[in-house]
Design a protein around this motif. Sequence first.
Motif, PDB file in Angstrom:
ATOM      1  N   SER A 285     -10.380   2.691 -10.368  1.00  0.00           N
ATOM      2  CA  SER A 285      -9.885   3.669  -9.624  1.00  0.00           C
ATOM      3  C   SER A 285      -8.538   3.539  -8.818  1.00  0.00           C
ATOM      4  N   GLU A 286      -7.820   4.553  -8.517  1.00  0.00           N
ATOM      5  CA  GLU A 286      -6.550   4.266  -7.856  1.00  0.00           C
ATOM      6  C   GLU A 286      -6.487   3.470  -6.514  1.00  0.00           C
ATOM      7  N   GLU A 287      -7.627   3.656  -6.123  1.00  0.00           N
ATOM      8  CA  GLU A 287      -8.061   2.692  -5.008  1.00  0.00           C
ATOM      9  C   GLU A 287      -7.721   1.315  -5.014  1.00  0.00           C
ATOM     10  N   ARG A 288      -7.950   0.836  -6.274  1.00  0.00           N
ATOM     11  CA  ARG A 288      -7.709  -0.479  -6.729  1.00  0.00           C
ATOM     12  C   ARG A 288      -6.205  -0.630  -6.434  1.00  0.00           C
ATOM     13  N   ALA A 289      -5.475  -0.159  -6.990  1.00  0.00           N
ATOM     14  CA  ALA A 289      -4.052  -0.015  -7.060  1.00  0.00           C
ATOM     15  C   ALA A 289      -3.606  -0.113  -5.711  1.00  0.00           C
ATOM     16  N   ALA A 290      -4.031   1.004  -4.920  1.00  0.00           N
ATOM     17  CA  ALA A 290      -3.445   0.722  -3.339  1.00  0.00           C
ATOM     18  C   ALA A 290      -4.076  -0.400  -2.640  1.00  0.00           C
ATOM     19  N   HIS A 291      -5.307  -0.908  -2.989  1.00  0.00           N
ATOM     20  CA  HIS A 291      -5.712  -2.163  -2.238  1.00  0.00           C
ATOM     21  C   HIS A 291      -4.773  -3.434  -2.618  1.00  0.00           C
ATOM     22  N   LEU A 292      -4.402  -3.470  -4.119  1.00  0.00           N
ATOM     23  CA  LEU A 292      -3.646  -4.452  -4.226  1.00  0.00           C
ATOM     24  C   LEU A 292      -2.432  -4.624  -3.656  1.00  0.00           C
ATOM     25  N   LEU A 293      -1.650  -3.312  -3.453  1.00  0.00           N
ATOM     26  CA  LEU A 293      -0.389  -3.080  -2.857  1.00  0.00           C
ATOM     27  C   LEU A 293      -0.505  -3.543  -1.576  1.00  0.00           C
ATOM     28  N   LYS A 294      -1.411  -3.204  -0.681  1.00  0.00           N
ATOM     29  CA  LYS A 294      -1.754  -3.512   0.686  1.00  0.00           C
ATOM     30  C   LYS A 294      -1.923  -5.031   0.716  1.00  0.00           C
ATOM     31  N   GLU A 295      -2.423  -5.640  -0.226  1.00  0.00           N
ATOM     32  CA  GLU A 295      -2.801  -7.354  -0.286  1.00  0.00           C
ATOM     33  C   GLU A 295      -1.369  -7.913  -0.276  1.00  0.00           C
ATOM     34  N   LEU A 296      -0.583  -7.255  -1.103  1.00  0.00           N
ATOM     35  CA  LEU A 296       0.655  -7.971  -1.637  1.00  0.00           C
ATOM     36  C   LEU A 296       1.819  -7.757  -0.183  1.00  0.00           C
ATOM     37  N   VAL A 297       1.449  -6.561   0.423  1.00  0.00           N
ATOM     38  CA  VAL A 297       2.380  -6.407   1.715  1.00  0.00           C
ATOM     39  C   VAL A 297       1.923  -7.201   2.903  1.00  0.00           C
ATOM     40  N   LEU A 298       0.768  -7.426   2.825  1.00  0.00           N
ATOM     41  CA  LEU A 298      -0.022  -8.428   4.196  1.00  0.00           C
ATOM     42  C   LEU A 298       0.531  -9.789   3.794  1.00  0.00           C
ATOM     43  N   ALA A 299       0.693  -9.990   2.493  1.00  0.00           N
ATOM     44  CA  ALA A 299       1.178 -11.674   2.188  1.00  0.00           C
ATOM     45  C   ALA A 299       2.579 -11.863   2.481  1.00  0.00           C
ATOM     46  N   ASP A 300       3.471 -10.791   3.079  1.00  0.00           N
ATOM     47  CA  ASP A 300       4.782 -10.615   3.292  1.00  0.00           C
ATOM     48  C   ASP A 300       5.483 -10.606   2.059  1.00  0.00           C
ATOM     49  N   VAL A 301       5.235 -10.136   0.979  1.00  0.00           N
ATOM     50  CA  VAL A 301       5.752  -9.732  -0.405  1.00  0.00           C
ATOM     51  C   VAL A 301       6.485  -8.409  -0.166  1.00  0.00           C
ATOM     52  N   GLU A 302       7.770  -8.460  -0.324  1.00  0.00           N
ATOM     53  CA  GLU A 302       8.429  -7.183  -0.265  1.00  0.00           C
ATOM     54  C   GLU A 302       8.649  -6.309  -1.470  1.00  0.00           C
ATOM     55  N   VAL A 303       7.906  -5.279  -1.446  1.00  0.00           N
ATOM     56  CA  VAL A 303       7.605  -4.500  -2.537  1.00  0.00           C
ATOM     57  C   VAL A 303       8.398  -2.881  -2.576  1.00  0.00           C
ATOM     58  N   ILE A 304       9.269  -2.643  -3.566  1.00  0.00           N
ATOM     59  CA  ILE A 304       9.920  -1.342  -3.660  1.00  0.00           C
ATOM     60  C   ILE A 304       8.869  -0.437  -3.859  1.00  0.00           C
ATOM     61  N   SER A 305       8.102  -0.651  -4.985  1.00  0.00           N
ATOM     62  CA  SER A 305       7.140   0.158  -5.410  1.00  0.00           C
ATOM     63  C   SER A 305       5.904  -0.397  -6.192  1.00  0.00           C
ATOM     64  N   LEU A 306       4.906   0.513  -6.477  1.00  0.00           N
ATOM     65  CA  LEU A 306       3.754  -0.173  -7.228  1.00  0.00           C
ATOM     66  C   LEU A 306       3.554   1.203  -7.960  1.00  0.00           C
ATOM     67  N   ALA A 307       4.021   1.515  -9.174  1.00  0.00           N
ATOM     68  CA  ALA A 307       3.725   2.823  -9.750  1.00  0.00           C
ATOM     69  C   ALA A 307       3.134   2.665 -11.200  1.00  0.00           C
ATOM     70  N   LYS A 308       2.550   3.778 -11.526  1.00  0.00           N
ATOM     71  CA  LYS A 308       2.171   3.927 -12.779  1.00  0.00           C
ATOM     72  C   LYS A 308       3.359   3.949 -13.820  1.00  0.00           C
ATOM     73  N   VAL A 309       3.068   3.637 -15.213  1.00  0.00           N
ATOM     74  CA  VAL A 309       4.174   3.810 -15.930  1.00  0.00           C
ATOM     75  C   VAL A 309       3.377   4.872 -17.072  1.00  0.00           C
ATOM     76  N   ARG A 310       4.493   5.869 -17.303  1.00  0.00           N
ATOM     77  CA  ARG A 310       3.964   6.755 -18.171  1.00  0.00           C
ATOM     78  C   ARG A 310       3.783   6.050 -19.658  1.00  0.00           C
ATOM     79  N   SER A 311       2.668   6.262 -20.056  1.00  0.00           N
ATOM     80  CA  SER A 311       2.272   5.509 -21.195  1.00  0.00           C
ATOM     81  C   SER A 311       2.883   6.318 -22.478  1.00  0.00           C
TER      82      SER A 311
END
Length: 326
Positions: A285-311
């Motif tokens: 699900s999309e929630e899984r992507a959102a969860h991963l992003l949260k995990e990265l940010v909480l670990a102090d990783v600076e992320v510009i974006s986490l986005a789907k790539v058009r296949s």
Amino acid sequence: MQRVVCVDVNHSYDGVRDAVRDLRLEIRAGEVLALIGPNGAGKSTTLRILATLQKPDRGTVLWDGRDAWDDRYAIRQKIGFLGDGTALYPGMTAAGYLTFFAECYGQDDKAAKGRVDELLQVFDLASKANARISDMSKGMRQRLAIARTLVHRPELLLLDEPADGLDPLARRQLREVLRQVAAEGVGIVISSHILRELDGFCDAVAVIQQGKLEVHGPVDEVINRYEVGRRLHEVQVTRGLARAIEILRKHEGLIEALLPLHKGEPQPDPEKDERGLLRVRIHGSEERAAHLLKELVLADVEVISLAKVRSDLEDVYSSLGRDKVS
Ligand SMILES: Nc1ncnc2c1ncn2[C@@H]1O[C@H](COP(=O)(O)OP(=O)(O)OP(=O)(O)O)[C@@H](O)[C@H]1O
């Protein structure tokens, strides 16, 4: 022509192996259908059957509801066909070759001249009008062969690997010309084993493997059905690349590639570099992507974006390969 349909078409050349099996296809006026498959998949056979050059062993091709084989002499007048071994007569000039075909289709001198001049312009061959075909480059000869298929303003255009021998510019020009032709209401089927050639250009796609249709439908629908678009994501990291990799590695099989953040930059080394682009496949699900992003940010990783790539179709194709293997 409004609609051409293959209904359960089967054909075998040797009575043992099916070149095409239970083929169901639909081509609509104004639509570009990409017929994709590896060598020997059955693309040329399909096109020859659609062109009424080959009678299928079983099944029918319906042209606006009428059996195409029964009506083949009338229907051939409405088809433009580029086969895989299209003959060009080396001693003729480019204009002479097109004029010859225009006359074969019954055009008078004036109509033929007008159409030939128009096609020479469209295919960027006007300066070669009086050049002998034997003196033309492979790409020019291929453009001329394609121009010939349009001499009689067909309603259905069948092109077997038309981009073969064309350089990137000529390929782009070909795509533009074919889009114009489709906009005039012509249905186009174009075969290729090179997916990149057809992605972003066709309306519908049919993937054929070992004579069998694996997928058929509008491009977006096919891509969504295979969910490849939803799976592949890109994570742009500006600080904490090594930490990001560590976190993502906890999820098995997630990381597909590590790339520079911008094209032309050197390949990042997570031991030294802070910045990089991670390609990850996120199933579920999309929630899984959102969860991963949260995990990265909480670990102090600076992320510009986490986005789907058009296949693209390439992903669909390789996903089909994986499905077959597993
Ligand atoms: N004239 C023929 N006689 C016998 N077998 C044939 C003939 N034409 C094609 N075949 C066989 O039918 C199968 C499908 O071939 P076809 O040419 O339709 O595939 P294709 O997808 O167009 O391949 P390619 O990309 O290599 O042109 C292959 O196994 C091929 O060997």
